[in-house]
Design a protein around this motif. Structure first.
Motif, PDB file in Angstrom:
ATOM      1  N   HIS A 165       0.858  -1.173   0.000  1.00 26.50           N
ATOM      2  CA  HIS A 165       0.000   0.000   0.000  1.00 26.50           C
ATOM      3  C   HIS A 165       0.902   1.233   0.000  1.00 26.50           C
ATOM      4  O   HIS A 165       1.790   1.344   0.836  1.00 26.50           O
ATOM      5  N   LEU A 166       0.697   2.127  -0.947  1.00 26.28           N
ATOM      6  CA  LEU A 166       1.472   3.362  -1.051  1.00 26.28           C
ATOM      7  C   LEU A 166       0.577   4.521  -0.634  1.00 26.28           C
ATOM      8  O   LEU A 166      -0.528   4.670  -1.160  1.00 26.28           O
ATOM      9  N   ARG A 167       1.066   5.336   0.312  1.00 25.31           N
ATOM     10  CA  ARG A 167       0.307   6.488   0.792  1.00 25.31           C
ATOM     11  C   ARG A 167       1.088   7.769   0.558  1.00 25.31           C
ATOM     12  O   ARG A 167       2.287   7.733   0.349  1.00 25.31           O
ATOM     13  N   SER A 168       0.366   8.874   0.612  1.00 30.40           N
ATOM     14  CA  SER A 168       0.942  10.216   0.501  1.00 30.40           C
ATOM     15  C   SER A 168       1.514  10.474  -0.895  1.00 30.40           C
ATOM     16  O   SER A 168       2.543  11.132  -1.042  1.00 30.40           O
ATOM     17  N   LEU A 169       0.839   9.963  -1.899  1.00 34.35           N
ATOM     18  CA  LEU A 169       1.253  10.225  -3.278  1.00 34.35           C
ATOM     19  C   LEU A 169       0.887  11.661  -3.656  1.00 34.35           C
ATOM     20  O   LEU A 169      -0.095  12.201  -3.141  1.00 34.35           O
ATOM     21  N   PRO A 170       1.653  12.283  -4.549  1.00 27.26           N
ATOM     22  CA  PRO A 170       1.261  13.620  -5.023  1.00 27.26           C
ATOM     23  C   PRO A 170      -0.124  13.563  -5.670  1.00 27.26           C
ATOM     24  O   PRO A 170      -0.496  12.549  -6.268  1.00 27.26           O
ATOM     25  N   GLY A 171      -0.875  14.625  -5.558  1.00 29.70           N
ATOM     26  CA  GLY A 171      -2.233  14.658  -6.093  1.00 29.70           C
ATOM     27  C   GLY A 171      -2.303  14.415  -7.589  1.00 29.70           C
ATOM     28  O   GLY A 171      -3.274  13.841  -8.082  1.00 29.70           O
ATOM     29  N   ASP A 172      -1.279  14.818  -8.318  1.00 30.09           N
ATOM     30  CA  ASP A 172      -1.283  14.655  -9.773  1.00 30.09           C
ATOM     31  C   ASP A 172      -0.332  13.544 -10.216  1.00 30.09           C
ATOM     32  O   ASP A 172       0.183  13.568 -11.331  1.00 30.09           O
ATOM     33  N   VAL A 173      -0.136  12.549  -9.363  1.00 27.60           N
ATOM     34  CA  VAL A 173       0.766  11.448  -9.702  1.00 27.60           C
ATOM     35  C   VAL A 173       0.208  10.682 -10.906  1.00 27.60           C
ATOM     36  O   VAL A 173      -1.006  10.567 -11.074  1.00 27.60           O
ATOM     37  N   THR A 174       1.100  10.202 -11.745  1.00 25.86           N
ATOM     38  CA  THR A 174       0.672   9.427 -12.908  1.00 25.86           C
ATOM     39  C   THR A 174       0.824   7.937 -12.628  1.00 25.86           C
ATOM     40  O   THR A 174       1.583   7.530 -11.749  1.00 25.86           O
ATOM     41  N   ASP A 175       0.097   7.146 -13.399  1.00 26.67           N
ATOM     42  CA  ASP A 175       0.214   5.690 -13.295  1.00 26.67           C
ATOM     43  C   ASP A 175       1.660   5.264 -13.551  1.00 26.67           C
ATOM     44  O   ASP A 175       2.183   4.382 -12.879  1.00 26.67           O
ATOM     45  N   ASN A 176       2.294   5.903 -14.536  1.00 26.14           N
ATOM     46  CA  ASN A 176       3.685   5.569 -14.884  1.00 26.14           C
ATOM     47  C   ASN A 176       4.615   5.723 -13.690  1.00 26.14           C
ATOM     48  O   ASN A 176       5.481   4.876 -13.462  1.00 26.14           O
ATOM     49  N   GLU A 177       4.465   6.818 -12.943  1.00 24.22           N
ATOM     50  CA  GLU A 177       5.354   7.071 -11.806  1.00 24.22           C
ATOM     51  C   GLU A 177       5.204   6.007 -10.727  1.00 24.22           C
ATOM     52  O   GLU A 177       6.187   5.529 -10.158  1.00 24.22           O
ATOM     53  N   VAL A 178       3.967   5.613 -10.436  1.00 24.92           N
ATOM     54  CA  VAL A 178       3.715   4.603  -9.407  1.00 24.92           C
ATOM     55  C   VAL A 178       4.243   3.244  -9.859  1.00 24.92           C
ATOM     56  O   VAL A 178       4.906   2.527  -9.098  1.00 24.92           O
ATOM     57  N   ILE A 179       3.990   2.894 -11.112  1.00 29.04           N
ATOM     58  CA  ILE A 179       4.453   1.609 -11.634  1.00 29.04           C
ATOM     59  C   ILE A 179       5.977   1.575 -11.653  1.00 29.04           C
ATOM     60  O   ILE A 179       6.595   0.570 -11.287  1.00 29.04           O
ATOM     61  N   GLN A 180       6.603   2.669 -12.058  1.00 31.15           N
ATOM     62  CA  GLN A 180       8.065   2.730 -12.097  1.00 31.15           C
ATOM     63  C   GLN A 180       8.655   2.531 -10.706  1.00 31.15           C
ATOM     64  O   GLN A 180       9.678   1.867 -10.553  1.00 31.15           O
ATOM     65  N   LEU A 181       8.000   3.087  -9.699  1.00 32.46           N
ATOM     66  CA  LEU A 181       8.457   2.900  -8.317  1.00 32.46           C
ATOM     67  C   LEU A 181       8.445   1.417  -7.962  1.00 32.46           C
ATOM     68  O   LEU A 181       9.401   0.892  -7.411  1.00 32.46           O
ATOM     69  N   GLY A 182       7.368   0.725  -8.297  1.00 31.16           N
ATOM     70  CA  GLY A 182       7.283  -0.709  -8.012  1.00 31.16           C
ATOM     71  C   GLY A 182       8.270  -1.523  -8.814  1.00 31.16           C
ATOM     72  O   GLY A 182       8.891  -2.461  -8.297  1.00 31.16           O
TER      73      GLY A 182
END
Length: 180
Positions: free
Chosen positions: A45-62
């Motif tokens: 579970h990822l919390r405190s993401l920026p409001g305008d975060v993109t799917d790409n940024e979250v997937i890249q983190l994983g």
């Protein structure tokens, strides 16, 4: 009449950092969580993401920790769930995030195990788009190219991004359209 002192809480005691009950806990800014083997999940579970975060940024983190099998974005809550390939990768992600929290655009992201053992996602258009992005990002390394170049000549009608999207979305999920 009882007077409450707001500087000294009356509802509990503060644990000492040498307290043995704190051993094995992960402190990454998230809620205190013990590493009980029954609580370890391959879903993080990822919390405190920026409001305008993109799917790409979250997937890249994983993907920086290993193979991601599923993604669920909760953009309204600035949260996301990543289902990793196995519990070992998820455990590595949560553990290393406790030591060195990841960031997206200078914002610290809190990573913890989810209560879910796997993600069950729907087939909404946003979820299908996220899944397509995940597949495309995982196939980048030596996989097939998913870029289509279309040249339009002898235009009788104006061609807009909406027109192109309408035409090509019949064949699959569109990640990006660039015109020049």
């Amino acid at each position: 009449m009882k007077v409450m002192n707001f500087y000294e809480p009356s509802y509990g005691t503060k644990r000492n950092s040498d307290d043995p009950s704190r051993l094995g806990s992960v402190d990454n800014g998230a809620k205190k969580m013990k590493l009980d083997p029954s609580q370890i999940s391959k879903v993080v579970h990822l919390r405190s993401l920026p409001g305008d975060v993109t799917d790409n940024e979250v997937i890249q983190l994983g993907l920086s920790y290993g193979h991601v099998t599923n993604v669920l974005m909760l953009k309204g809550k600035n949260q996301a769930f990543l289902e990793m390939e196995d519990e070992e990768i998820a455990n590595q992600m949560v553990s290393s995030s406790g030591i060195s929290p990841p960031t997206i655009r200078q914002r610290i992201i809190y990573v913890q195990f989810s209560n879910h053992k796997e993600l069950k996602t729907d087939s909404s258009p946003n979820q299908l788009k996220t899944q397509a992005i995940l597949e495309a990002m995982q196939k980048r390394d030596g996989g097939p190219n998913h870029v289509l170049r279309a040249v339009i000549e002898n235009m009788l009608y104006p061609i807009t991004l909406d027109v192109l999207h309408t035409i090509f979305s019949k064949f699959g999920v569109i990640l990006k359209i660039i015109t020049f």
